[in-house]
Design an enzyme around this catalytic site. Structure first.
Site, PDB file in Angstrom:
ATOM      1  CD  GLU A   1      18.390  68.490  16.673  1.00  0.00           C
ATOM      2  OE1 GLU A   1      18.076  69.054  17.739  1.00  0.00           O
ATOM      3  OE2 GLU A   1      18.204  68.987  15.545  1.00  0.00           O
TER       4      GLU A   1
ATOM      5  CD  GLU B   1      13.551  72.167  21.369  1.00  0.00           C
ATOM      6  OE1 GLU B   1      14.426  72.449  20.541  1.00  0.00           O
ATOM      7  OE2 GLU B   1      12.615  71.365  21.130  1.00  0.00           O
TER       8      GLU B   1
END
Length: 241
Positions: free
Chosen positions: A136, A222
């Site tokens: 990621e 986020e």
């Protein structure tokens, strides 16, 4: 995945605000080039809260969208969601990617009180085009209220300048996935870059195999905690060449 199609077609210019915001945990809206997810994947970590997302406009390969939320109580150090615009593209090995041009311009607002969130790109790679996530790569444009990335040590492993922007690079595991996070040293609200340069840096300096396939490219926010917070993305575009 539970969701709906928000009536978005491949027109030169199309406003879809009339389709309304969507607030379900896994709701999404799709256009030719992007899928905009609400993605409240960790909402149960909050004592209370909700989040809604909507698409504002599509013009060619550029999309405008927004997300609004309140998340309070519970685990204040945990991300609650990742509302994002995900690029629809053909999977490619990193070594065969020539460029990943992208632009993102946004603004963020919130009520007074504790507010912790990041604004980030999120890329995933795998050893096969249809495989599960192995690496990621996050590119943080903003870290509000002390938000921090996944890290094995809590310390940056490098400072990297890519284009005109400086980033602290962090590395750590998320289960079986190796996570690299480039965190901008100052907030970037108008971003223009070639993301291939981030991948190239990692393949040359941090052991990311160039044989990996890029399988996901998203950009969004986020939130950890915040009241009456809203991110408005006035323009976002990306392509994998």
């Amino acid at each position: 995945m539970k969701g709906f199609f928000a009536g978005v077609v491949a027109a030169a210019t199309l406003a879809v605000a009339s389709a309304g915001d969507y607030c379900g945990q896994w709701d999404w809206a799709k256009s030719t080039n992007y899928i905009v997810y609400n993605n409240l994947w960790n909402k149960n970590a909050a004592a209370s809260g909700s989040q809604c997302t909507g698409v504002d406009k599509i013009s060619g390969s550029t999309i405008a969208w927004h997300t609004s939320y309140t998340w309070t109580g519970g685990a204040a150090t945990e991300v609650k969601s990742y509302s994002n615009a995900a690029l629809v593209f053909s999977k490619k090995q990193i070594k065969n990617i020539k460029s990943i041009p992208t632009k993102m311009k946004y603004s963020y607002s919130h009520s007074s009180g504790t507010f912790v969130a990041d604004v980030s790109y999120d890329l995933f790679t795998s050893s096969t085009a249809s495989g599960s996530n192995e690496y990621e790569i996050m590119i943080w444009l903003a870290a509000y209220g002390g938000a921090g990335p996944i890290s094995s040590t809590g310390k940056a492993i490098a400072t990297v300048t890519i284009g005109s922007n400086s980033f602290k690079l962090y590395k750590g595991p998320n289960g079986s996935t190796t996570v690299f996070s480039f965190v901008a040293t100052k907030t970037i609200t108008n971003f223009s870059a070639d993301l291939q340069k981030f991948l190239s840096y990692l393949t040359k300096n941090q052991g990311l195999p160039s044989s990996q396939y890029l399988i996901t490219l998203e950009a969004g926010t986020e939130p950890f905690v915040g009241t009456n917070a809203k991110m408005t993305v006035s323009s976002f575009s990306a392509a994998v060449n």
